[in-house]
Write a protein that holds these residues in place. Structure first.
Motif, PDB file in Angstrom:
ATOM      1  N   GLY A  64       0.804  -1.216   0.000  1.00 26.65           N
ATOM      2  CA  GLY A  64       0.000   0.000   0.000  1.00 26.65           C
ATOM      3  C   GLY A  64       0.840   1.270   0.000  1.00 26.65           C
ATOM      4  O   GLY A  64       2.069   1.234   0.181  1.00 26.65           O
ATOM      5  N   SER A  65       0.174   2.395  -0.184  1.00 27.03           N
ATOM      6  CA  SER A  65       0.875   3.673  -0.342  1.00 27.03           C
ATOM      7  C   SER A  65       1.614   4.115   0.918  1.00 27.03           C
ATOM      8  O   SER A  65       2.717   4.669   0.834  1.00 27.03           O
ATOM      9  N   ASP A  66       1.019   3.896   2.096  1.00 31.06           N
ATOM     10  CA  ASP A  66       1.694   4.311   3.332  1.00 31.06           C
ATOM     11  C   ASP A  66       3.023   3.588   3.503  1.00 31.06           C
ATOM     12  O   ASP A  66       4.045   4.202   3.865  1.00 31.06           O
ATOM     13  N   ALA A  67       3.035   2.278   3.258  1.00 36.29           N
ATOM     14  CA  ALA A  67       4.274   1.499   3.365  1.00 36.29           C
ATOM     15  C   ALA A  67       5.281   1.951   2.312  1.00 36.29           C
ATOM     16  O   ALA A  67       6.482   2.073   2.590  1.00 36.29           O
ATOM     17  N   GLY A  68       4.792   2.210   1.099  1.00 37.06           N
ATOM     18  CA  GLY A  68       5.683   2.661   0.030  1.00 37.06           C
ATOM     19  C   GLY A  68       6.320   3.996   0.345  1.00 37.06           C
ATOM     20  O   GLY A  68       7.529   4.188   0.149  1.00 37.06           O
ATOM     21  N   MET A  69       5.531   4.943   0.851  1.00 43.21           N
ATOM     22  CA  MET A  69       6.072   6.254   1.202  1.00 43.21           C
ATOM     23  C   MET A  69       7.020   6.165   2.391  1.00 43.21           C
ATOM     24  O   MET A  69       8.014   6.891   2.462  1.00 43.21           O
ATOM     25  N   ALA A  70       6.724   5.273   3.342  1.00 45.38           N
ATOM     26  CA  ALA A  70       7.620   5.083   4.487  1.00 45.38           C
ATOM     27  C   ALA A  70       8.969   4.549   4.023  1.00 45.38           C
ATOM     28  O   ALA A  70      10.030   4.990   4.486  1.00 45.38           O
ATOM     29  N   TYR A  71       8.945   3.598   3.078  1.00 44.37           N
ATOM     30  CA  TYR A  71      10.194   3.049   2.534  1.00 44.37           C
ATOM     31  C   TYR A  71      11.005   4.146   1.847  1.00 44.37           C
ATOM     32  O   TYR A  71      12.213   4.283   2.076  1.00 44.37           O
ATOM     33  N   ILE A  72      10.355   4.933   0.983  1.00 48.55           N
ATOM     34  CA  ILE A  72      11.068   5.972   0.232  1.00 48.55           C
ATOM     35  C   ILE A  72      11.635   7.024   1.180  1.00 48.55           C
ATOM     36  O   ILE A  72      12.777   7.479   1.018  1.00 48.55           O
ATOM     37  N   THR A  73      10.851   7.416   2.203  1.00 53.97           N
ATOM     38  CA  THR A  73      11.344   8.387   3.180  1.00 53.97           C
ATOM     39  C   THR A  73      12.561   7.842   3.916  1.00 53.97           C
ATOM     40  O   THR A  73      13.575   8.532   4.070  1.00 53.97           O
ATOM     41  N   GLY A  74      12.473   6.581   4.366  1.00 54.91           N
ATOM     42  CA  GLY A  74      13.605   5.956   5.047  1.00 54.91           C
ATOM     43  C   GLY A  74      14.820   5.849   4.143  1.00 54.91           C
ATOM     44  O   GLY A  74      15.959   6.093   4.577  1.00 54.91           O
ATOM     45  N   TYR A  75      14.597   5.504   2.882  1.00 51.22           N
ATOM     46  CA  TYR A  75      15.687   5.385   1.907  1.00 51.22           C
ATOM     47  C   TYR A  75      16.384   6.730   1.721  1.00 51.22           C
ATOM     48  O   TYR A  75      17.620   6.813   1.715  1.00 51.22           O
ATOM     49  N   LEU A  76      15.605   7.801   1.575  1.00 52.68           N
ATOM     50  CA  LEU A  76      16.175   9.136   1.379  1.00 52.68           C
ATOM     51  C   LEU A  76      16.965   9.593   2.605  1.00 52.68           C
ATOM     52  O   LEU A  76      18.068  10.149   2.476  1.00 52.68           O
ATOM     53  N   VAL A  77      16.407   9.346   3.790  1.00 57.67           N
ATOM     54  CA  VAL A  77      17.084   9.765   5.013  1.00 57.67           C
ATOM     55  C   VAL A  77      18.398   9.006   5.181  1.00 57.67           C
ATOM     56  O   VAL A  77      19.445   9.601   5.474  1.00 57.67           O
ATOM     57  N   GLU A  78      18.370   7.687   4.980  1.00 53.46           N
ATOM     58  CA  GLU A  78      19.579   6.880   5.112  1.00 53.46           C
ATOM     59  C   GLU A  78      20.632   7.304   4.093  1.00 53.46           C
ATOM     60  O   GLU A  78      21.820   7.422   4.410  1.00 53.46           O
ATOM     61  N   LYS A  79      20.218   7.536   2.858  1.00 49.79           N
ATOM     62  CA  LYS A  79      21.142   7.941   1.809  1.00 49.79           C
ATOM     63  C   LYS A  79      21.797   9.273   2.163  1.00 49.79           C
ATOM     64  O   LYS A  79      23.010   9.464   1.964  1.00 49.79           O
ATOM     65  N   SER A  80      21.010  10.186   2.690  1.00 50.19           N
ATOM     66  CA  SER A  80      21.522  11.520   3.013  1.00 50.19           C
ATOM     67  C   SER A  80      22.431  11.492   4.235  1.00 50.19           C
ATOM     68  O   SER A  80      23.471  12.162   4.256  1.00 50.19           O
ATOM     69  N   LEU A  81      22.057  10.719   5.242  1.00 51.75           N
ATOM     70  CA  LEU A  81      22.896  10.622   6.435  1.00 51.75           C
ATOM     71  C   LEU A  81      24.249   9.991   6.111  1.00 51.75           C
ATOM     72  O   LEU A  81      25.228  10.190   6.829  1.00 51.75           O
ATOM     73  N   SER A  82      24.300   9.228   5.026  1.00 47.79           N
ATOM     74  CA  SER A  82      25.537   8.566   4.634  1.00 47.79           C
ATOM     75  C   SER A  82      26.562   9.534   4.065  1.00 47.79           C
ATOM     76  O   SER A  82      27.730   9.167   3.888  1.00 47.79           O
ATOM     77  N   ILE A 239      19.513  -1.248   3.709  1.00 49.18           N
ATOM     78  CA  ILE A 239      20.442  -2.023   2.883  1.00 49.18           C
ATOM     79  C   ILE A 239      20.520  -1.498   1.463  1.00 49.18           C
ATOM     80  O   ILE A 239      21.612  -1.372   0.890  1.00 49.18           O
ATOM     81  N   PHE A 240      19.386  -1.151   0.862  1.00 50.14           N
ATOM     82  CA  PHE A 240      19.433  -0.637  -0.503  1.00 50.14           C
ATOM     83  C   PHE A 240      20.174   0.700  -0.561  1.00 50.14           C
ATOM     84  O   PHE A 240      20.883   0.982  -1.541  1.00 50.14           O
ATOM     85  N   ALA A 241      20.009   1.539   0.453  1.00 55.70           N
ATOM     86  CA  ALA A 241      20.734   2.812   0.483  1.00 55.70           C
ATOM     87  C   ALA A 241      22.232   2.575   0.593  1.00 55.70           C
ATOM     88  O   ALA A 241      23.032   3.255  -0.065  1.00 55.70           O
ATOM     89  N   ILE A 242      22.639   1.613   1.423  1.00 63.00           N
ATOM     90  CA  ILE A 242      24.059   1.349   1.631  1.00 63.00           C
ATOM     91  C   ILE A 242      24.683   0.655   0.429  1.00 63.00           C
ATOM     92  O   ILE A 242      25.834   0.914   0.071  1.00 63.00           O
ATOM     93  N   LEU A 243      23.936  -0.225  -0.230  1.00 58.36           N
ATOM     94  CA  LEU A 243      24.451  -0.886  -1.421  1.00 58.36           C
ATOM     95  C   LEU A 243      24.888   0.136  -2.468  1.00 58.36           C
ATOM     96  O   LEU A 243      25.942   0.011  -3.084  1.00 58.36           O
ATOM     97  N   GLY A 244      24.082   1.146  -2.674  1.00 61.48           N
ATOM     98  CA  GLY A 244      24.409   2.167  -3.657  1.00 61.48           C
ATOM     99  C   GLY A 244      25.490   3.116  -3.193  1.00 61.48           C
ATOM    100  O   GLY A 244      26.171   3.736  -4.014  1.00 61.48           O
ATOM    101  N   LEU A 245      25.666   3.233  -1.877  1.00 62.63           N
ATOM    102  CA  LEU A 245      26.651   4.172  -1.353  1.00 62.63           C
ATOM    103  C   LEU A 245      28.058   3.797  -1.790  1.00 62.63           C
ATOM    104  O   LEU A 245      28.879   4.662  -2.076  1.00 62.63           O
TER     105      LEU A 245
END
Length: 323
Positions: A64-82, A239-245
């Motif tokens: 669903g959309s809530d889970a999808g948006m939560a994933y994308i938000t988490g991905y963006l935050v993790e990528k940026s904190l890296s 994990i997906f954020a770190i893989l790309g890092l």
């Protein structure tokens, strides 16, 4: 059978995708060891980002959309904190004089340790949140404190010689004085040293890179738990954020100074997420009838991060080292 709310085949699918990406990285991209340039780094980064977002699209469809948006938000935050992690890793490589051609090997094996360490930390976090909901408030306060600290702190990083772990390892392990190609361990008698196994500076680098990720995980994992308490989304976005890092590192390490002002946007993101998770808990116990919707959370996070990147690039456009 279910594992924290998901069928086992979903976890196996995710692990299969990660294994395939690692095999592709090691068996195809690094089949002939070579130095990764900026152009290749950007292409690989685009590929990994596409894979991470594609997985997010699948979660959106599956949960669903809530889970999808939560994933994308988490991905963006993790990528940026890296981003700050990239600077620290670059500092470690420079201090230990690790040639660029061997850096990918350290980062590749480092990701295997990250897979295990993050799984343990996220598992413990999930248990704590499930058993004690008030832990969310602790996470929120911690994120607000971290955001404010990031906002007012300077950009100085301690020299590697002052690193306590580095000093301890130097005292308690045998390290060869120089690198031995891409090897982590060598036999001393084969290189004019006393008998037995000797660790190389490349292995020392690997340990320090792993420890740096562990330190940054202390910030990033509470941040993503503040966004969602779904362990699957927390772990996969991490994990997906770190893989790309790893791929992005080779481009960012040469231009990390261009993102100097991104830390201010990140500090505001951490404060915003800290407030959001505190409101979630107070709403659950009926103390406050207010919460921040997931779409708004994603929008604010995205706006702050894009604003930080654009402002940084504009502000540093005339720096002497960019000419």
């Amino acid at each position: 059978m279910l594992f924290v709310g998901y069928p086992i085949w979903v976890w196996l699918m995710f692990m299969g995708v990660v294994a395939a990406l690692l095999a592709f990285d090691l068996g195809v991209l690094q089949k002939d060891q070579h130095e990764i340039g900026v152009a290749e780094s950007l292409k690989l980064s685009a590929f990994y980002i596409a894979m991470g977002l594609a997985f997010g699209a699948w979660i959106w469809w599956y949960k669903g959309s809530d889970a999808g948006m939560a994933y994308i938000t988490g991905y963006l935050v993790e990528k940026s904190l890296s981003m700050d992690n990239v600077f620290v890793i670059s500092l470690i490589f420079t201090s230990l004089a690790v040639p660029r051609i061997y850096q990918h090997r350290v980062l590749f094996w480092g990701i295997l340790g990250v897979l295990i360490l993050r799984a343990i930390m996220i598992g413990l976090g999930a248990v704590l949140v499930a058993q004690y909901q008030w832990v969310l408030v602790v996470f929120g306060v911690f994120l607000i404190f971290t955001g404010i600290k990031m906002l007012v702190s300077d950009d100085a990083h301690p020299h590697i010689d002052d690193n306590k772990l580095y000093q301890w390892l130097r005292r308690h392990m045998r390290f060869t004085p120089t690198l031995h190609g891409e090897k982590f361990w060598v036999r001393g008698e084969e290189h004019g040293m006393s008998k037995g196994w000797w660790a190389t500076p490349l292995f020392l680098t690997l340990i320090l890179v792993e420890s740096a990720d562990l330190v940054f995980a202390v910030d990033s994992i509470p941040a993503i738990f503040a966004i969602t308490q779904d362990p699957f989304i927390v772990y996969t976005s991490n994990i997906f954020a770190i893989l790309g890092l790893r791929a992005l590192y080779f481009a960012l390490s040469a231009m990390v100074h261009r993102f100097h002002y991104l830390k201010y946007a990140l500090s505001l993101v951490l404060v915003f997420i800290g407030v959001k998770v505190a409101l979630v808990y107070f709403n659950q116990i009926g103390l406050i009838a207010m919460k921040i919707p997931t779409p708004l959370s994603l929008g604010v996070t995205l706006a702050l991060l894009i604003g930080g990147v654009v402002f940084s690039l504009w502000k540093t456009r005339n720096d002497p080292q960019n000419v």
